[in-house]
Write a protein that holds these residues in place. Structure first.
Motif, mmCIF file in Angstrom:
data_model
loop_
_atom_site.group_PDB
_atom_site.id
_atom_site.type_symbol
_atom_site.label_atom_id
_atom_site.label_comp_id
_atom_site.label_asym_id
_atom_site.label_seq_id
_atom_site.Cartn_x
_atom_site.Cartn_y
_atom_site.Cartn_z
ATOM 1 N N ASP A 154 -51.478 15.075 -17.995
ATOM 2 C CA ASP A 154 -51.373 16.524 -18.157
ATOM 3 C C ASP A 154 -52.543 17.239 -17.478
ATOM 4 O OD1 ASP A 154 -52.889 15.353 -20.471
ATOM 5 O OD2 ASP A 154 -53.279 17.479 -20.821
ATOM 6 N N ASN A 155 -52.260 18.458 -17.012
ATOM 7 C CA ASN A 155 -53.243 19.230 -16.253
ATOM 8 C C ASN A 155 -53.030 20.704 -16.556
ATOM 9 O OD1 ASN A 155 -54.855 20.510 -14.351
ATOM 10 N ND2 ASN A 155 -54.340 19.091 -12.697
ATOM 11 N N ALA A 156 -54.019 21.338 -17.190
ATOM 12 C CA ALA A 156 -53.895 22.743 -17.598
ATOM 13 C C ALA A 156 -54.473 23.706 -16.571
ATOM 14 C CB ALA A 156 -54.578 22.955 -18.949
ATOM 15 N N ASN A 157 -54.869 23.210 -15.393
ATOM 16 C CA ASN A 157 -55.344 24.103 -14.349
ATOM 17 C C ASN A 157 -54.260 25.110 -13.991
ATOM 18 O OD1 ASN A 157 -55.453 24.724 -11.224
ATOM 19 N ND2 ASN A 157 -57.541 24.253 -11.850
ATOM 20 N N LEU A 158 -54.603 26.401 -13.972
ATOM 21 C CA LEU A 158 -53.585 27.437 -13.820
ATOM 22 C C LEU A 158 -52.895 27.394 -12.457
ATOM 23 C CD1 LEU A 158 -55.222 30.495 -15.628
ATOM 24 C CD2 LEU A 158 -53.559 28.847 -16.501
ATOM 25 N N PHE A 159 -53.603 26.984 -11.414
ATOM 26 C CA PHE A 159 -52.956 26.845 -10.106
ATOM 27 C C PHE A 159 -51.906 25.737 -10.148
ATOM 28 C CE2 PHE A 159 -56.998 28.852 -8.815
ATOM 29 C CZ PHE A 159 -56.487 29.902 -8.063
ATOM 30 N N PHE A 160 -52.244 24.642 -10.834
ATOM 31 C CA PHE A 160 -51.295 23.539 -10.968
ATOM 32 C C PHE A 160 -50.117 23.940 -11.860
ATOM 33 C CE2 PHE A 160 -49.829 19.485 -12.863
ATOM 34 C CZ PHE A 160 -49.470 18.831 -11.692
ATOM 35 N N VAL A 161 -50.408 24.703 -12.905
ATOM 36 C CA VAL A 161 -49.342 25.194 -13.794
ATOM 37 C C VAL A 161 -48.370 26.077 -13.006
ATOM 38 C CG1 VAL A 161 -48.868 26.740 -15.735
ATOM 39 C CG2 VAL A 161 -50.669 25.014 -15.924
ATOM 40 N N PHE A 162 -48.906 26.944 -12.142
ATOM 41 C CA PHE A 162 -48.061 27.792 -11.292
ATOM 42 C C PHE A 162 -47.187 26.921 -10.385
ATOM 43 C CE2 PHE A 162 -47.109 30.416 -7.583
ATOM 44 C CZ PHE A 162 -46.760 31.631 -8.157
ATOM 45 N N PHE A 163 -47.785 25.874 -9.803
ATOM 46 C CA PHE A 163 -47.042 24.937 -8.957
ATOM 47 C C PHE A 163 -45.950 24.235 -9.769
ATOM 48 C CE2 PHE A 163 -46.607 20.460 -7.620
ATOM 49 C CZ PHE A 163 -46.041 20.642 -6.370
ATOM 50 N N CYS A 164 -46.265 23.845 -11.002
ATOM 51 C CA CYS A 164 -45.265 23.212 -11.868
ATOM 52 C C CYS A 164 -44.070 24.134 -12.088
ATOM 53 C CB CYS A 164 -45.886 22.843 -13.218
ATOM 54 S SG CYS A 164 -46.996 21.427 -13.191
ATOM 55 N N GLY A 165 -44.364 25.427 -12.266
ATOM 56 C CA GLY A 165 -43.284 26.391 -12.440
ATOM 57 C C GLY A 165 -42.394 26.467 -11.218
ATOM 58 N N MET A 166 -42.998 26.492 -10.041
ATOM 59 C CA MET A 166 -42.225 26.572 -8.799
ATOM 60 C C MET A 166 -41.355 25.332 -8.598
ATOM 61 S SD MET A 166 -44.675 28.347 -5.930
ATOM 62 C CE MET A 166 -43.253 28.494 -4.839
ATOM 63 N N VAL A 167 -41.912 24.155 -8.900
ATOM 64 C CA VAL A 167 -41.183 22.916 -8.666
ATOM 65 C C VAL A 167 -40.118 22.672 -9.735
ATOM 66 C CG1 VAL A 167 -41.413 20.408 -8.500
ATOM 67 C CG2 VAL A 167 -43.112 21.880 -7.428
ATOM 68 N N SER A 168 -40.463 22.939 -10.999
ATOM 69 C CA SER A 168 -39.549 22.617 -12.090
ATOM 70 C C SER A 168 -38.296 23.487 -12.080
ATOM 71 C CB SER A 168 -40.254 22.767 -13.437
ATOM 72 O OG SER A 168 -40.575 24.123 -13.694
ATOM 73 N N ILE A 169 -38.375 24.653 -11.449
ATOM 74 C CA ILE A 169 -37.213 25.547 -11.421
ATOM 75 C C ILE A 169 -36.078 24.948 -10.598
ATOM 76 C CG2 ILE A 169 -37.672 26.929 -9.348
ATOM 77 C CD1 ILE A 169 -36.718 28.250 -12.837
ATOM 78 N N SER A 170 -36.361 23.860 -9.881
ATOM 79 C CA SER A 170 -35.313 23.183 -9.115
ATOM 80 C C SER A 170 -34.170 22.737 -10.010
ATOM 81 C CB SER A 170 -35.887 21.970 -8.370
ATOM 82 O OG SER A 170 -36.387 21.005 -9.289
ATOM 83 N N GLY A 171 -34.469 22.533 -11.317
ATOM 84 C CA GLY A 171 -33.405 22.144 -12.239
ATOM 85 C C GLY A 171 -32.324 23.204 -12.372
ATOM 86 N N MET A 172 -32.680 24.477 -12.122
ATOM 87 C CA MET A 172 -31.691 25.551 -12.156
ATOM 88 C C MET A 172 -31.020 25.727 -10.807
ATOM 89 S SD MET A 172 -33.577 28.500 -14.428
ATOM 90 C CE MET A 172 -32.279 29.683 -14.101
ATOM 91 N N THR A 173 -31.797 25.566 -9.738
ATOM 92 C CA THR A 173 -31.274 25.899 -8.415
ATOM 93 C C THR A 173 -30.721 24.710 -7.650
ATOM 94 O OG1 THR A 173 -33.554 25.744 -7.615
ATOM 95 C CG2 THR A 173 -32.729 27.940 -8.120
ATOM 96 N N LEU A 174 -31.166 23.493 -7.973
ATOM 97 C CA LEU A 174 -30.675 22.297 -7.285
ATOM 98 C C LEU A 174 -29.989 21.373 -8.284
ATOM 99 C CD1 LEU A 174 -33.640 21.504 -4.869
ATOM 100 C CD2 LEU A 174 -31.357 22.293 -4.236
#
Length: 339
Positions: A154-174
């Motif tokens: 786990d990584n609570a760095n906010l830049f990484f959290v933002f990246f997680c949001g961008m990548v994880s949304i693939s579950g809706m779009t892909l």
């Protein structure tokens, strides 16, 4: 894309589809995009988020809220999003309990639904050229490879959290790529979809009781900040991917569909029912737990079922039921939108 006129029942079904999509997005290994794809509103979903562009911002900033709402297909999006929000605090919480107590049976039903999705989508696909078969194979390989990766910490760095949001949304779009499972691989599933969501829910309950003591709790506020950054990343990823997918559908429709079928086929390895959970441990071999005391899921160890037990046959029966659910959805879609 022309926005269709919808009856009350159509709107109700959109909310229910949103609930199904939200539930699927939360379950590791299952993609909400599959629900959109099989239920027949995937392209409208992508199209609507494509409209969140500079023109939409100009309409919003100029106070033309009605024009903005119509421009972004707001009626459709609001119903889908309403269903997704409802699912996170209702149905998806029930699935959390079911998966904890009856994991094989729940995964069996999901496996059957995805298997049915692959069958019905492939049946209606009529562009089986050599190139598209190669694209499908690539998509399948990516889906399978995803299930075999080792998760990070786990990584609570906010830049990484933002990246997680961008990548994880693939579950809706892909369709076929599970956003929740990707968060497990990135090591932030518990932080972003358990601890942060629970913190938000606790905040809403406290506000309803006119209790604002959480404002002075640094740990609670950190989780709320993390959730906010994660949602911003998800929105950025959703808009970016929807524009990319809209372009590929316009110029490479058959190839895009072949890749999506491959992703969905590859996801069968992630939702294989017969698997044991592997939980995170420290160097001493002790189980690690989240803020709520729950064991932290790290990955799965898959095995072949024992066909001499009744439990296995019940699971197989649920695979069949899952398949039939997709059949009923497909039948409804054909009747509602005959070609």
């Amino acid at each position: 894309m022309q926005q269709p006129t919808r009856s009350f029942s159509d709107k109700l079904f959109l909310v229910l589809k949103g609930i199904a999509m939200g539930t699927a997005n939360k379950v590791p290994g299952v993609s909400g995009g599959v629900v959109a794809y099989v239920a027949g509103f995937y392209e409208e979903f992508i199209y609507s988020f494509q409209r969140l562009n500079l023109n939409a911002v100009k309409l919003l900033l100029s106070g033309k809220f009605k024009s903005f709402f119509e421009y972004v297909n707001g009626r459709f999006l609001s119903l889908i999003i309403l269903g997704e929000v409802l699912s996170y605090f209702t149905v998806s919480k029930g699935f959390d309990i079911l998966i904890k107590n009856y994991p094989i049976l729940v995964w069996a039903a999901f496996f059957g639904m995805i298997l049915g999705s692959v069958y019905y989508i492939s049946r209606d696909y009529d562009a089986w050229t050599r190139k598209n078969i190669m694209i499908l194979t690539l998509g399948t390989a990516i889906g399978i490879a995803t299930s075999l990766l080792d998760p990070a910490t786990d990584n609570a760095n906010l830049f990484f959290v933002f990246f997680c949001g961008m990548v994880s949304i693939s579950g809706m779009t892909l369709p076929g790529l599970s956003g929740s499972f990707i968060l497990i691989l990135l090591g932030n599933y518990v932080l972003l979809l358990v601890d942060s969501i629970n913190a938000f829910f606790d905040t809403m309950v406290a506000v309803a009781q006119w209790d604002f003591s959480w404002w002075n709790d640094p740990a609670h506020m950190e989780l709320m900040t993390i959730l906010g950054v994660f949602l911003l990343g998800s929105l950025a990823g959703l808009i970016t991917l929807s524009h990319l997918l809209g372009w590929t559908f316009k110029h490479y429709r058959n190839e895009t569909n072949a890749m999506i079928i491959g992703f969905i086929t590859g996801s069968l390895g992630v939702v294989w029912p017969w698997k044991k959970e592997i939980f995170s441990t420290n160097e001493a071999g002790e189980l690690l737990r989240d803020a709520k005391g729950n064991e932290i899921l790290e990955n799965y160890s898959r095995y072949w079922p024992d066909f001499t037990t009744g439990h296995t046959w019940i699971a197989i029966g649920l695979v069949i039921i899952g398949f039939l659910i997709v059949y009923l959805i497909d039948t409804y879609g054909q009747q509602a939108n005959p070609t």
